[in-house]
Write an enzyme that holds these catalytic residues in place. Structure first.
Site, PDB file in Angstrom:
ATOM      1  N   HIS A  12      -1.017 -22.434  32.755  1.00 52.28           N
ATOM      2  CA  HIS A  12      -1.009 -21.123  32.100  1.00 52.28           C
ATOM      3  C   HIS A  12      -2.304 -20.808  31.359  1.00 52.28           C
ATOM      4  O   HIS A  12      -2.548 -19.651  31.010  1.00 52.28           O
ATOM      5  CB  HIS A  12       0.159 -21.045  31.107  1.00 52.28           C
ATOM      6  CG  HIS A  12      -0.059 -21.830  29.852  1.00 52.28           C
ATOM      7  ND1 HIS A  12       0.047 -23.211  29.804  1.00 52.28           N
ATOM      8  CD2 HIS A  12      -0.388 -21.441  28.594  1.00 52.28           C
ATOM      9  CE1 HIS A  12      -0.190 -23.624  28.580  1.00 52.28           C
ATOM     10  NE2 HIS A  12      -0.466 -22.577  27.819  1.00 52.28           N
ATOM     11  N   SER A 108      -5.507 -21.687  48.377  1.00 48.63           N
ATOM     12  CA  SER A 108      -6.835 -21.107  48.527  1.00 48.63           C
ATOM     13  C   SER A 108      -7.123 -20.834  49.991  1.00 48.63           C
ATOM     14  O   SER A 108      -6.578 -21.502  50.883  1.00 48.63           O
ATOM     15  CB  SER A 108      -7.890 -22.066  47.970  1.00 48.63           C
ATOM     16  OG  SER A 108      -9.184 -21.713  48.386  1.00 48.63           O
ATOM     17  N   SER A 109      -8.012 -19.890  50.236  1.00 49.00           N
ATOM     18  CA  SER A 109      -8.393 -19.567  51.608  1.00 49.00           C
ATOM     19  C   SER A 109      -9.157 -20.706  52.269  1.00 49.00           C
ATOM     20  O   SER A 109      -9.334 -20.709  53.498  1.00 49.00           O
ATOM     21  CB  SER A 109      -9.262 -18.304  51.633  1.00 49.00           C
ATOM     22  OG  SER A 109     -10.440 -18.478  50.869  1.00 49.00           O
ATOM     23  N   CYS A 110      -9.595 -21.704  51.489  1.00 47.67           N
ATOM     24  CA  CYS A 110     -10.336 -22.828  52.076  1.00 47.67           C
ATOM     25  C   CYS A 110      -9.447 -23.720  52.928  1.00 47.67           C
ATOM     26  O   CYS A 110      -9.951 -24.646  53.580  1.00 47.67           O
ATOM     27  CB  CYS A 110     -11.027 -23.647  50.997  1.00 47.67           C
ATOM     28  SG  CYS A 110      -9.920 -24.637  49.977  1.00 47.67           S
ATOM     29  N   TYR A 137     -10.317 -30.583  48.478  1.00 42.84           N
ATOM     30  CA  TYR A 137      -9.407 -29.619  47.849  1.00 42.84           C
ATOM     31  C   TYR A 137      -8.514 -28.985  48.908  1.00 42.84           C
ATOM     32  O   TYR A 137      -7.302 -28.809  48.697  1.00 42.84           O
ATOM     33  CB  TYR A 137     -10.226 -28.556  47.120  1.00 42.84           C
ATOM     34  CG  TYR A 137      -9.409 -27.523  46.397  1.00 42.84           C
ATOM     35  CD1 TYR A 137      -8.798 -27.810  45.176  1.00 42.84           C
ATOM     36  CD2 TYR A 137      -9.263 -26.234  46.907  1.00 42.84           C
ATOM     37  CE1 TYR A 137      -8.067 -26.847  44.502  1.00 42.84           C
ATOM     38  CE2 TYR A 137      -8.536 -25.270  46.240  1.00 42.84           C
ATOM     39  CZ  TYR A 137      -7.938 -25.587  45.044  1.00 42.84           C
ATOM     40  OH  TYR A 137      -7.211 -24.630  44.375  1.00 42.84           O
ATOM     41  N   LYS A 141      -4.327 -28.807  49.275  1.00 44.00           N
ATOM     42  CA  LYS A 141      -3.587 -27.546  49.306  1.00 44.00           C
ATOM     43  C   LYS A 141      -2.798 -27.374  50.606  1.00 44.00           C
ATOM     44  O   LYS A 141      -1.705 -26.805  50.602  1.00 44.00           O
ATOM     45  CB  LYS A 141      -4.552 -26.375  49.085  1.00 44.00           C
ATOM     46  CG  LYS A 141      -5.056 -26.290  47.652  1.00 44.00           C
ATOM     47  CD  LYS A 141      -3.897 -26.108  46.680  1.00 44.00           C
ATOM     48  CE  LYS A 141      -4.305 -26.120  45.236  1.00 44.00           C
ATOM     49  NZ  LYS A 141      -3.179 -25.942  44.308  1.00 44.00           N
ATOM     50  N   HIS A 180     -17.468 -21.385  40.548  1.00 46.68           N
ATOM     51  CA  HIS A 180     -17.603 -20.751  41.849  1.00 46.68           C
ATOM     52  C   HIS A 180     -18.760 -19.752  41.810  1.00 46.68           C
ATOM     53  O   HIS A 180     -19.334 -19.478  40.764  1.00 46.68           O
ATOM     54  CB  HIS A 180     -16.299 -20.059  42.242  1.00 46.68           C
ATOM     55  CG  HIS A 180     -15.193 -21.013  42.556  1.00 46.68           C
ATOM     56  ND1 HIS A 180     -14.215 -21.341  41.637  1.00 46.68           N
ATOM     57  CD2 HIS A 180     -14.912 -21.734  43.673  1.00 46.68           C
ATOM     58  CE1 HIS A 180     -13.368 -22.206  42.184  1.00 46.68           C
ATOM     59  NE2 HIS A 180     -13.770 -22.467  43.410  1.00 46.68           N
TER      60      HIS A 180
END
Length: 316
Positions: A12, A108-110, A137, A141, A180
């Protein structure tokens, strides 16, 4: 989900988690549960199980993760793989074991292959090799996505994975070693401006194309997914539009007001050539983004200026 539902937001204090908290509070949800990392170590399985036993949340948003840019992923592969696996395994398993009604897992899009067809569809998952600079990473994911899929298939759990594109906004990480690309550029251009408009050196060639989504939009997507029946287990969350890193740099430089030169260090890696999300699946459910990139960057820079004295460097 009603206004009295108990909702646990893991992570959070991070950029995404804090945005989700703000969104839920604006919508009138007050029975929100969260813990600082000093109060609950999400890598500690017995502690996580005990927390779920004590609190009995109805809904869970997993926005907790070890995150960072190319440099951080390159320098700390073990932490990015192992710690993210620990965090999500503990949270997803505890949610299942304690009969949580709905869990939203954020990735994530990765997760998609380096050379996936553009724009990247959810079906592209596991169809090719990953980008080496963030594979650690990404693998973690991907495992989380598959855990959610497995629980839906085997136990009919109403759990959903949301894969946002590159995010930015309030509470972002502006540490030049671990951040990033977008927040790093804001920090670099601002510092150079304050130092008399000194030249700014940026990594790579500037040619890769990237898509960016304001964190308030992904929080809105999380809220949408909590309050609507979702047909699939996996959804891309983005704008469906991308720009080159060079264009992004020009945009941020103009917003910050930096008048110096920009130099490109082509000896540094570019990363994936292009990462554009196909967001049609989410559109078909009824959700779309609302904050355009230039507006979002201006909002983020304003937040950065208002909070610059409190922004701490992040070390792994």
């Amino acid at each position: 989900m009603d206004k009295k539902s108990k909702i646990y937001i893991a992570g959070h204090r991070g950029m995404v988690g804090s945005a989700v908290v703000r969104k839920l509070e604006r919508e009138g949800y007050q029975n929100l549960v969260y813990r600082k990392s000093s109060e609950l170590d999400l890598k500690d399985q017995p502690a996580v199980k005990q927390f779920f036993e004590d609190e009995k949340p109805d809904f869970v948003v997993d926005a907790a993760a070890r995150v960072g840019g190319i440099m951080a992923n390159r320098d700390y592969p073990w932490q990015f793989l192992y710690e993210n696996l620990e965090i999500q395994n503990n949270l997803i398993a505890a949610a299942h074991q304690h009969d949580v009604k709905r869990l939203i897992f954020l990735g994530s899009s990765c997760i998609y292959p380096k050379h996936a067809n553009q724009p990247m569809q959810e079906e592209s998952l596991l169809t090719g090799s990953l980008e080496p600079t963030n594979q650690w990473y990404a693998i973690a994911k991907i495992a989380g996505v598959k855990m959610v899929e497995a629980l839906r298939e085997q136990y009919d759990r109403d759990y959903v994975s949301l894969m946002p594109t590159n995010l930015y906004g309030p509470n972002d990480n502006f540490d030049l070693e671990t951040s990033h690309v977008l927040p790093a550029m804001i920090r670099k251009f601002h510092d150079a401006k304050e130092a008399g408009h000194k030249p700014v050196t940026l990594w790579g060639s500037g040619s890769p194309m990237r898509e960016f989504l304001h964190v308030d939009d992904v929080a809105d997507a999380v809220y949408f997914s909590l309050t609507n029946r979702m047909e699939y287990d996996l959804y891309n969350v983005g704008t469906g539009k991308d720009i080159t890193i060079k264009h992004l740099a020009e945009l941020i430089q103009n917003i910050v007001g930096h008048d110096g030169d920009v130099e490109w260090d082509t000896g540094k890696p570019d990363g994936t050539p292009r990462k554009l999300m196909d967001v049609n699946r989410m559109k078909e459910e009824g959700w779309e983004y609302s904050i355009e990139l230039e507006e979002g960057i201006r909002m983020t820079y304003e937040w950065f200026l208002e909070n610059i004295d409190d922004i701490k460097e992040v070390k792994i």
